[in-house]
Design an enzyme around this catalytic site. Structure first.
Site, short mmCIF file in Angstrom:
data_model
loop_
_atom_site.label_atom_id
_atom_site.label_comp_id
_atom_site.label_asym_id
_atom_site.label_seq_id
_atom_site.Cartn_x
_atom_site.Cartn_y
_atom_site.Cartn_z
N LYS A 69 86.82 8.57 6.41
CA LYS A 69 85.99 9.59 6.91
C LYS A 69 85.68 10.37 5.34
O LYS A 69 86.84 10.42 4.68
CB LYS A 69 87.14 10.15 7.70
CG LYS A 69 85.88 11.64 7.93
CD LYS A 69 85.95 12.05 9.46
CE LYS A 69 85.29 13.90 9.63
NZ LYS A 69 85.66 14.14 10.53
N SER B 162 82.84 15.06 14.74
CA SER B 162 82.05 14.86 13.56
C SER B 162 82.23 13.69 13.67
O SER B 162 81.75 13.34 12.20
CB SER B 162 82.49 16.14 12.71
OG SER B 162 83.87 15.96 12.45
N SER C 281 86.61 15.83 17.59
CA SER C 281 86.04 15.44 15.99
C SER C 281 85.93 14.03 16.59
O SER C 281 85.43 12.70 15.56
CB SER C 281 85.49 15.43 14.76
OG SER C 281 85.22 17.13 15.13
N1 GLN Z 1 82.22 19.60 17.38
C1 GLN Z 1 83.31 20.30 17.03
C2 GLN Z 1 83.05 21.10 16.54
O1 GLN Z 1 81.88 21.27 15.79
C3 GLN Z 1 84.36 19.83 16.47
C4 GLN Z 1 85.10 19.22 15.06
C5 GLN Z 1 85.46 18.73 14.50
O2 GLN Z 1 87.03 18.22 15.48
N2 GLN Z 1 85.67 18.86 13.16
O3 GLN Z 1 83.40 22.38 15.69
#
Ligand code: GLN
Length: 446
Positions: free
Chosen positions: A52, A127, A151
């Protein structure tokens, strides 16, 4: 082979932000020679992996899918990248994500929207959408993602692959670009539970460079895959099957429970009564931490700098105004507001108290049960563009994954059926540092 597959499908999937073909080939050749000499030593010898793009990799562009880091070439490796080198994997490239890991669909990337390989009109989740999609599409065998509020697990569910968020402290965060430091964890995304266990073992362990990494023993997670779940005590929170959870998700969990019951496990309904406050507490706390963590992107120390500013303050303003996308700005504003004097007690402090209550909910259940099971997400993947106009609907996607981060416990998503041709995920949550029981349960069910 990875690059061959990437040549076939990447134009549709769009999972990678940077490919590192030349160096990967050199590395592969080096490993081939080692193999010929019988000198292979790494536990993941020669396996292709994607990383990532918020995990820093030495001399390999690391953007966090943000304009502000578009040309950022790190001068060091994250601890996990270092560990992958020891395990002798081959890094294929860097994977797309929502900017600074803020989002649930990959639509917040400043560069491209990754597609769901099962149906390219749909989002891969976020994400870590690039990490999940690249594994699902067969471009790499393994990938690393990061999970602050779901995420890893949510995109793994949407793409039909296996994704684990380790216990907070299990994996070093050194070299992970911080979003919300008290919630962030790096974790493995793979096709099978067994692969996942191998990859977690390779990246785990205490690290002097991360004071929040835990000095606990790293077991052989693969040894936990015994297939035996007889007498396993499963808790199923009623809040995870209630309102807002689709029929399809509920049924897939119930059928998984039947399979586990058939193998000798027992399940009962329980309650995590403070779940309904988790989403609000998470968005306050994570945005507060993000507003502090993202202060370092000021045009002086890293990456992008606006050129036409008349003085330093203008330069800061223009750099951040032009460099950050809308969602990142929204979170910085929310976080700065909730940390400001006059609002701190009403918002930040209250959210911290809710976090403690949520932690206690989990402790109460884990006093009697071995694992908690529910859906990973309320529904399967949604269409690209469907939720972009309404951040609150987008945030609601994380309702079942967020409590796990707030409590710091580990959780996995494993594929569990389909709805309208799109995969669904089963979430298995474990006690602190008990990833082994999660893997054992997931493997028996798989
Ligand atoms: N969708 C969540 C957010 O936007 C989770 C993000 C994440 O786990 N990095 O914060």
């Amino acid at each position: 082979e990875s690059y061959e597959r990437i040549g076939q499908v990447e134009s549709q999937v769009k999972a990678f932000l940077t490919l590192d073909e030349e160096r990967a080939r050199v590395k592969a050749k080096e490993l081939d020679d080692k193999l010929a000499r019988g000198e292979q030593s790494g536990m993941l010898f020669g396996l292709p992996i994607g990383v990532k793009d918020n995990i820093v990799t030495k001399n390999l562009r690391t953007t966090c899918a943000s304009k502000i880091l578009e040309n950022f070439d790190p001068i060091y490796d994250a601890t996990v990248a270092e560990k992958l080198k020891q395990a002798e994997t081959v890094t294929i490239g860097k994977l797309n994500m929502d900017e600074f890991a803020m989002g649930s669909s990959n639509e917040n990337s400043a560069f491209q929207a990754t597609r769901n390989p099962w149906n390219t009109d749909y989002v891969p989740g976020g994400s870590s959408g690039g990490s999940a999609a690249s594994v699902a599409a067969g471009e790499v065998l393994f990938s690393l993602g990061s999970d602050t509020g779901g995420s890893i697990r949510q995109p793994a569910a949407y793409c039909g692959v296996v994704g684990l968020k380790p216990t907070y402290g299990r994996v070093s965060r050194y070299g992970l670009v911080a979003f919300a430091s008290s919630l962030d964890q790096i974790g493995p995304i793979t096709r099978t539970v067994e692969d996942n266990a191998y990859l977690l073992e390779a990246i785990s362990g205490v690290d002097p460079m991360d004071s929040t990494s835990a000095n606990v023993q790293v077991p052989s997670f693969v040894n936990a895959l015994t297939g035996d779940v007889k007498g396993l005590k499963i808790a199923v929170p009623k809040e995870y099957l209630g309102e807002g959870v689709s029929e399809a998700a509920r049924n897939s969990v119930l059928s998984a429970l039947k399979v586990l019951e058939g193998l000798g496990a027992e399940w009962e309904e329980v309650s995590l009564p403070h779940s309904k406050y988790a989403l609000a507490a998470y968005y306050l706390l994570s945005s507060s931490e993000a507003s502090a963590n993202l202060q370092r992107f000021d045009g002086v120390r890293y990456g992008y700098r606006a050129d036409n500013a008349e003085n330093l303050i203008e330069m800061y303003k223009q750099t951040r105004g032009e460099g950050f996308g809308d969602e990142v700005k929204r979170r910085i504003m929310l976080g700065t507001f909730s940390l400001s004097s006059g609002y701190y007690d009403a918002y930040y402090k209250k959210a911290q108290k809710v976090r403690t209550l949520i932690k206690q909910d989990f402790e109460n259940v884990f006093a009697k049960y071995d694992v908690i099971i529910g859906p990973t997400t309320p529904t399967p993947a949604f269409k690209i563009g469907e939720n972009t106009a309404d951040p609150l609907t987008m945030y609601a996607n994380d309702i079942l994954t967020i409590p796990v981060n707030l409590a710091g416990v580990p959780g996995i998503s494993v594929p569990c059926g389909f709805s309208n041709g799109l995969p669904l995920g089963l979430q298995i949550i474990g006690k602190h540092f008990d990833e082994s029981t999660i893997y054992r349960t997931a493997h028996a069910f798989e």
